[in-house]
Enzyme design. Structure first.
Site, mmCIF file in Angstrom:
data_model
loop_
_atom_site.group_PDB
_atom_site.id
_atom_site.type_symbol
_atom_site.label_atom_id
_atom_site.label_comp_id
_atom_site.label_asym_id
_atom_site.label_seq_id
_atom_site.Cartn_x
_atom_site.Cartn_y
_atom_site.Cartn_z
ATOM 1 N N GLU A 190 99.674 8.517 130.671
ATOM 2 C CA GLU A 190 99.830 7.276 129.921
ATOM 3 C C GLU A 190 100.058 6.155 130.915
ATOM 4 O O GLU A 190 100.774 6.329 131.907
ATOM 5 C CB GLU A 190 101.004 7.352 128.944
ATOM 6 C CG GLU A 190 101.223 6.054 128.178
ATOM 7 C CD GLU A 190 102.255 6.175 127.071
ATOM 8 O OE1 GLU A 190 102.403 5.209 126.307
ATOM 9 O OE2 GLU A 190 102.895 7.233 126.960
ATOM 10 N N CYS A 202 102.140 5.891 123.325
ATOM 11 C CA CYS A 202 102.200 4.652 122.552
ATOM 12 C C CYS A 202 101.078 3.695 122.929
ATOM 13 O O CYS A 202 100.737 2.807 122.147
ATOM 14 C CB CYS A 202 103.561 3.998 122.744
ATOM 15 S SG CYS A 202 104.923 4.913 121.980
ATOM 16 N N ASN A 218 98.976 9.482 117.366
ATOM 17 C CA ASN A 218 100.013 9.786 118.352
ATOM 18 C C ASN A 218 101.383 9.505 117.753
ATOM 19 O O ASN A 218 101.739 8.350 117.546
ATOM 20 C CB ASN A 218 99.836 8.930 119.608
ATOM 21 C CG ASN A 218 101.065 9.019 120.504
ATOM 22 O OD1 ASN A 218 101.299 10.033 121.154
ATOM 23 N ND2 ASN A 218 101.869 7.964 120.529
ATOM 24 N N GLU A 219 102.104 10.527 117.461
ATOM 25 C CA GLU A 219 103.487 10.512 116.967
ATOM 26 C C GLU A 219 103.789 9.391 115.968
ATOM 27 O O GLU A 219 104.855 8.771 115.980
ATOM 28 C CB GLU A 219 104.499 10.511 118.119
ATOM 29 C CG GLU A 219 104.584 9.309 118.997
ATOM 30 C CD GLU A 219 105.739 9.393 120.009
ATOM 31 O OE1 GLU A 219 106.334 8.332 120.293
ATOM 32 O OE2 GLU A 219 106.039 10.492 120.511
#
Length: 673
Positions: free
Chosen positions: A43, A259, A393-394
């Protein structure tokens, strides 16, 4: 061990897998497990891409930095006007008639006087200087590739001096120390890319790049770049960081986040869109980063896929699923009650196309697919053979998310049933978390192949919990532990993670993939702690957790044996580590490379005696190899090495023996069969 013996042992480590015979038959008693358990998760956090793995040395080379991204930023951020020899002129950021709409801003240099005021001074010209990412580190004897787009505004051609210099402090002012330079002649009245090679004469950790116009007039500049010729396999990645990842022997890489997948946290307008990250770099669209800085997209999806190929990793790209991160627009302050922004259902086909077109770009035939042709035109006519695709993503597993996930999932699996979809279990993967419960419910409803769990916890969690022992064995959905770490970077934290990974290996029939997170952090630009690898402009700092990950990455296999090691004092049937037991073991067989790996971890303060019986493995060769990490629980390896790390020590292989496992240590024994 002397230096020659050490080198011989390391050579043996490097060649053991390369000299593999045909696959062997696994002896009885083994349990089939995933051989893709250890991967990496990249990331762009803590300056991991620009100024990190992506080897570009110029910051804001496209002049696209903006106050939308950070207060006080603008086109001239990380640039400064220079005018040696009392030259005069002024700078003008412009956006008309740019190279490409995705990069609208460029800099115009108005040169009024470019001659030196005193004849005895050697430096002259009017121009701009870039200090890079806290300085530009260059090494003597190395060559650096400069490129930029220039446009001559008037009828007179101009000379431009490109120089790498080291500024000299003090009074009176001194000319900078020249490290490398060249002259470029600019004549074109339309945008044209110019390139030059700069061979550095002397090492400097704090060099700067200067662009000096030597003639009066006006000239435009954009897309300034400086990249070492020596990058990993010539593909633009910083060599030492890439080599550190290669030594982990990861089986896959998840990217681009995290994120980051949801964009900068301000809604949909800056969501990460993979299509803006491929093609010529002057046509890529930079983006506000979730973590408070700019992403140039010089490291885009093409480079991610190519890097996966270079390291022999499966690419695992993650795409947004039609909802924003629950942290957008200040949502973290209200989470978990904050509602997500959700794309209207009538617009969801755009997000479906993001997934379908990516698969076609990665795997399609250039002769029949426009997206595959773009891949071929970029230099990769062969398919990338994409196998995995993550959706979401989450996110908070809300009704809005579930509806949109199903919409994308059903259409992607219908069009490409061979693609393995990775879903999400939300931002906190624990049994009492409603998102976790809803995520698994969604997995069962859709039949998704893999679900991505995330958790960052204090070390005691990893020392004392064994959650996968209790997972149902009849679930169709496998687990990808996509983000996890103990919340510190001491040796005891790394050993806690190692103990937990032994538990994961034991449950390798349920857990198919894992990746520690975050992967990288720049030393003085860190958004999150801990991280696996810290770095500055000169070197890398490998943490204790890195060496634990390396052990597991190097010991992948297809079969787990739980009854080959027993610790003294355990009950007769207690051959596996249990909850609140701070030591453990794992025996893994790789039938493809004909290697056997015995891993022992002791996170306690007492020596443990392990009784090891490998008699069932009849073809064991001699010698074997031993690697270990040992130290005191509070030792760190951030910037000054404290624990002891070894790899490749040879020893005489035995099939039945006792092993004294010292406190606060982890050992891997490696056998050839």
């Amino acid at each position: 061990m002397n230096r020659r013996a050490t080198l011989a042992a390391l050579l043996m480590v490097a060649t053991m897998g390369l000299c593999a015979q045909k696959p062997m038959t696994a002896p009885a008693g083994g349990k089939a497990i995933s051989d893709e358990l250890i991967g990496i998760f990249f990331e762009d956090i803590s300056s991991s891409a620009d100024g990190g793995l992506y080897a570009e040395l110029v910051q804001n080379g496209s002049f696209e930095y903006s106050p939308v991204e950070r207060d006080g930023w603008g086109p001239g951020t990380f640039w400064r006007m220079i005018r040696p020899g009392h030259s005069t002129g002024w700078l003008e950021p412009r956006m008309d008639n740019s190279i490409h709409p995705n990069n609208p801003t460029y800099m115009r240099l108005h040169v009024e006087r470019a001659k030196e005021y005193h004849d005895y001074r050697g430096w002259r010209g009017f121009g701009i200087q870039n200090d890079g990412f806290d300085g530009i580190s260059v090494r003597d004897g190395k060559t650096y590739n400069f490129s930029a787009f220039f446009r001559n505004i008037d009828d007179k051609g101009k000379q431009i001096r490109i120089a790498l210099v080291e500024p000299q402090m003090g009074w009176p002012p001194k000319d900078p120390k020249l490290l490398a330079d060249t002259i470029i002649n600019i004549n074109s009245k339309s945008w044209q890319k110019y390139e030059a090679a700069l061979s550095v004469k002397e090492y400097s950790p704090k060099a700067v790049l200067q662009i000096l116009v030597l003639d009066k007039g006006e000239i435009d500049v954009d897309m300034v770049s400086l990249i070492p010729q020596d990058t990993y396999k010539g593909h633009g990645m910083r060599t030492d960081l890439a080599e550190a990842l290669a030594e982990l022997q990861p089986k896959f890489m998840r990217f681009p986040g995290g994120c980051v997948v949801h964009g900068g946290g301000d809604g949909f307008w800056d969501t990460y869109r993979w299509k803006n990250t491929i093609g010529p770099k002057e046509q890529r669209k930079g983006l506000k980063n979730t973590w408070g800085y700019h992403q140039s997209m010089g490291l885009g999806f093409y480079e991610y896929f190519q890097f996966c190929e270079d390291l022999g990793m499966e690419p695992v790209p993650i795409l947004p699923a039609g909802v924003s991160c629950q942290g957008a627009n200040g949502g973290w302050n209200m989470w978990p009650t904050q509602a997500q922004d959700a794309c209207p259902m009538e617009e969801m086909d755009e997000w479906v196309d993001e997934a379908l077109d990516l698969i076609e770009w990665a795997n399609g035939d250039p002769a029949t697919s426009k997206w595959a042709k773009m891949r071929a035109d970029a230099g990769h006519p062969a398919p990338f053979n994409l196998k995995y695709l993550g959706l979401g993503n989450e996110e908070k597993i809300s009704p809005e998310f579930c509806e949109r996930f199903k919409y994308i999932y059903e259409r992607v699996t219908k069009a490409y049933p061979e693609i393995v979809i990775v879903g999400t279990a939300g931002p906190g993967s624990h049994a009492n978390n409603p998102d976790f419960q809803n995520g698994w419910k969604l997995a069962e409803e859709t039949g998704m192949p893999i679900i991505d769990e995330h958790y960052y916890e204090p070390r005691d969690y990893f020392l004392n919990k064994r959650q996968y022992d209790n997972y149902p064995r009849d679930r169709k959905t496998k687990v990808y532990l996509g983000e996890y770490a103990a919340k510190d970077k001491k040796l005891i934290d790394a050993l806690a993670e190692g103990l937990y990974l032994l538990h994961v290996e034991r449950n390798g029939d349920v857990v198919s993939m894992t990746s520690y997170a975050p992967l990288f952090a720049k030393k003085d630009a860190t958004n999150w702690n801990p991280d696996l690898i810290y770095f500055d402009n000169q070197r890398t700092y490998l943490t204790c957790s890195y060496y634990i990950q390396q052990m597991f990455g190097q010991s992948a296999g297809q079969y787990y044996y739980g009854d080959c090691v027993k610790f003294e004092g355990d009950a007769p049937d207690a051959c596996q580590p249990m909850e609140n037991v701070h030591y453990g073991q794992s025996v893994v067989l790789n039938v493809k490379t004909r290697e056997l790996f015995v891993k022992l971890c002791n996170a306690s303060d007492e020596t443990k005696t392990a009784h090891i019986d490998l008699s069932r493995f009849k073809t064991m060769k001699k010698p074997a190899l031993r690697s270990y990490i040992i130290g005191q629980p509070d030792d760190e390896n951030n910037y000054e090495a404290q624990p002891i790390f070894t790899k490749g020590e040879t020893f005489k292989a035995e099939k039945k023996f006792d092993f004294q496992l010292k406190p606060y240590s982890m050992v891997m024994l490696r056998y050839k069969l």
